[in-house]
Scaffold this motif. Sequence first.
Motif, short mmCIF file in Angstrom:
data_model
loop_
_atom_site.label_atom_id
_atom_site.label_comp_id
_atom_site.label_asym_id
_atom_site.label_seq_id
_atom_site.Cartn_x
_atom_site.Cartn_y
_atom_site.Cartn_z
N LEU A 159 0.82 -1.21 0.00
CA LEU A 159 0.00 0.00 0.00
C LEU A 159 0.85 1.26 0.00
O LEU A 159 0.37 2.35 -0.34
CB LEU A 159 -0.92 0.02 1.23
CG LEU A 159 -2.05 -1.01 1.28
CD1 LEU A 159 -2.80 -0.89 2.60
CD2 LEU A 159 -3.00 -0.82 0.10
N ARG A 160 2.12 1.12 0.35
CA ARG A 160 3.01 2.29 0.43
C ARG A 160 3.73 2.57 -0.88
O ARG A 160 4.47 3.56 -0.97
CB ARG A 160 4.06 2.06 1.54
CG ARG A 160 3.46 1.83 2.92
CD ARG A 160 4.55 1.71 3.97
NE ARG A 160 4.01 1.53 5.31
CZ ARG A 160 4.74 1.53 6.43
NH1 ARG A 160 6.06 1.69 6.34
NH2 ARG A 160 4.17 1.35 7.60
N ARG A 161 3.54 1.67 -1.89
CA ARG A 161 4.31 1.83 -3.14
C ARG A 161 3.36 2.19 -4.28
O ARG A 161 2.78 1.31 -4.92
CB ARG A 161 5.06 0.54 -3.47
CG ARG A 161 6.09 0.13 -2.45
CD ARG A 161 7.02 -0.95 -3.00
NE ARG A 161 6.29 -2.14 -3.43
CZ ARG A 161 5.99 -3.16 -2.63
NH1 ARG A 161 6.35 -3.14 -1.35
NH2 ARG A 161 5.34 -4.21 -3.11
N PRO A 162 3.18 3.50 -4.54
CA PRO A 162 2.29 3.87 -5.65
C PRO A 162 2.97 3.60 -7.00
O PRO A 162 4.21 3.61 -7.08
CB PRO A 162 2.08 5.37 -5.43
CG PRO A 162 3.28 5.82 -4.66
CD PRO A 162 3.72 4.66 -3.82
N PRO A 163 2.18 3.36 -8.05
CA PRO A 163 0.72 3.23 -8.00
C PRO A 163 0.32 1.87 -7.43
O PRO A 163 0.90 0.85 -7.82
CB PRO A 163 0.31 3.35 -9.46
CG PRO A 163 1.49 2.84 -10.22
CD PRO A 163 2.70 3.23 -9.43
N VAL A 164 -0.65 1.87 -6.54
CA VAL A 164 -1.08 0.63 -5.89
C VAL A 164 -2.07 -0.07 -6.81
O VAL A 164 -3.13 0.48 -7.10
CB VAL A 164 -1.72 0.93 -4.52
CG1 VAL A 164 -2.20 -0.36 -3.87
CG2 VAL A 164 -0.73 1.65 -3.61
N ALA B 67 -6.83 -8.23 -2.63
CA ALA B 67 -6.20 -9.27 -1.82
C ALA B 67 -6.42 -9.03 -0.34
O ALA B 67 -6.72 -9.97 0.43
CB ALA B 67 -4.71 -9.35 -2.13
N LEU B 68 -6.30 -7.79 0.10
CA LEU B 68 -6.52 -7.48 1.52
C LEU B 68 -7.98 -7.67 1.90
O LEU B 68 -8.30 -8.12 3.00
CB LEU B 68 -6.05 -6.05 1.81
CG LEU B 68 -4.53 -5.89 1.88
CD1 LEU B 68 -4.12 -4.43 1.80
CD2 LEU B 68 -3.99 -6.53 3.17
N LEU B 69 -8.88 -7.35 0.99
CA LEU B 69 -10.29 -7.60 1.26
C LEU B 69 -10.57 -9.10 1.32
O LEU B 69 -11.37 -9.56 2.15
CB LEU B 69 -11.16 -6.94 0.19
CG LEU B 69 -11.18 -5.40 0.19
CD1 LEU B 69 -11.97 -4.89 -1.01
CD2 LEU B 69 -11.77 -4.87 1.49
N SER C 1 -0.75 5.84 2.52
CA SER C 1 -1.07 4.43 2.75
C SER C 1 -2.04 4.28 3.92
O SER C 1 -2.87 3.37 3.94
CB SER C 1 0.19 3.62 3.00
OG SER C 1 0.86 4.07 4.17
N ALA C 2 -1.96 5.19 4.91
CA ALA C 2 -2.90 5.16 6.02
C ALA C 2 -4.32 5.40 5.51
O ALA C 2 -5.29 4.75 5.96
CB ALA C 2 -2.52 6.19 7.07
N ALA C 3 -4.47 6.32 4.58
CA ALA C 3 -5.80 6.59 4.01
C ALA C 3 -6.30 5.38 3.24
O ALA C 3 -7.49 5.03 3.31
CB ALA C 3 -5.73 7.82 3.11
N ARG C 4 -5.42 4.72 2.49
CA ARG C 4 -5.85 3.52 1.77
C ARG C 4 -6.27 2.42 2.75
O ARG C 4 -7.26 1.72 2.52
CB ARG C 4 -4.71 3.03 0.87
CG ARG C 4 -4.30 4.01 -0.23
CD ARG C 4 -3.25 3.40 -1.15
NE ARG C 4 -2.73 4.43 -2.06
CZ ARG C 4 -1.53 4.99 -1.97
NH1 ARG C 4 -0.69 4.61 -1.01
NH2 ARG C 4 -1.15 5.93 -2.81
#
Length: 396
Positions: free
Chosen positions: A296-301, A308-310, A331-334
């Motif tokens: 999540l910290r490496r754009p573009p995500v 996958a996280l869902l 990444s916190a917002a994502r």
Amino acid sequence: MIAAWGSALVGLAGLVSSVGGGFGWPGALEIDGRALPTLPGPERAAAAERLCARYGVAAAASYLTPLLADPEPEVRAYVGRRLARAGDPRAQAAAIGWLTSSGRTAVDKTLALDVLSRAPSLSPPSRAALEQAARDRDAAIRLAALTALGRHPVAPSLDTVLGALDDDSREVRQQAIALVVAAAGEDRAGAERATLQLCERLDDGDHGIRLGALRALGRLDDPRALAALLRVAAEQPIDLRAAAVAALAAPSMAAAVPTLVGLARRPPSDELARHAQLALGEIATPPAIAALVEALRRPPVPEETKLALLAAGPAAVEALAAEVAHGPPASAARAALLLGQLGDRRATATLAAAADTRDGDPALWLVALEALGRLKDPASLPALARAAEAPQADVR
């Protein structure tokens, strides 16, 4: 002369039926039915079809059954199919004879297999005849027999299917693989008997067979295939690698996480990396989830990271909450958005803190509020009340 009288009787019965406004004219079915055997060969199939249309298969069955022994394949084909679909056991009995009697032609056998494939269920003798046909010397008959088996529950004939996985015909091997997948849908634990033979097919000379074997192994979810799948995941071409990675997408394949993490980090994020991320979400062990949250910290995500996280579900909540609390703003917002989509109220306290306009990060306020709205947790009311009094209009 007899044929002419037969045609005349069939026409007369049809005329009387239509004039009378229905098919209830006494004797019409008997006249039509008795006329069937007297008609010329090319006309009998069409006449049988008209008989079924006028009176229904059940009513016409006693007149259709003798045609199962008709010398014309076209007649036997039509009558056999109609009676088989209606569940008439006489159709299956006739088909077994066409299939197993000595001296039968390939046409007879093919017709028999087609008839048996249309029955609502197979009698034990019919299943045994199909399994025998799957070992016929003619590859076309073997293929047709497997196809017929595939229209019924496959698990009872799994031994026959396993034997066909090594067939010298590509088409037969391909159909056998498809039947393994069907058997896995019926009884996955029982179908795992195919695992080792499918692993052998990963070295098949045909590309399509290798691809089919990989997909079948993915359905079986058997950790005995792990080493073979990891080997293919490191080879070429790309579509086989991607299929191998997809086959690793199961909790039982947790030992593959280090390999999948390495693939998931491939720059740029290509098809293989995206498949690896989806597999990590299905495995959902702490190391797998940690790798996804890091992504999540490496754009573009890529969208696959979020999916996958869902897919990881409740197992991802703790790691996502930690990212909301301590990760970089983006990444916190994502992570906050994903927590809202997961709907797990264990995230309420973290999201409430992130929505606090006194201490929280401005990049998080609106996302955290939206996520709290999705959770519908009464415990979030104090945080929402404070946000309603915030100086920022968009937050209010």
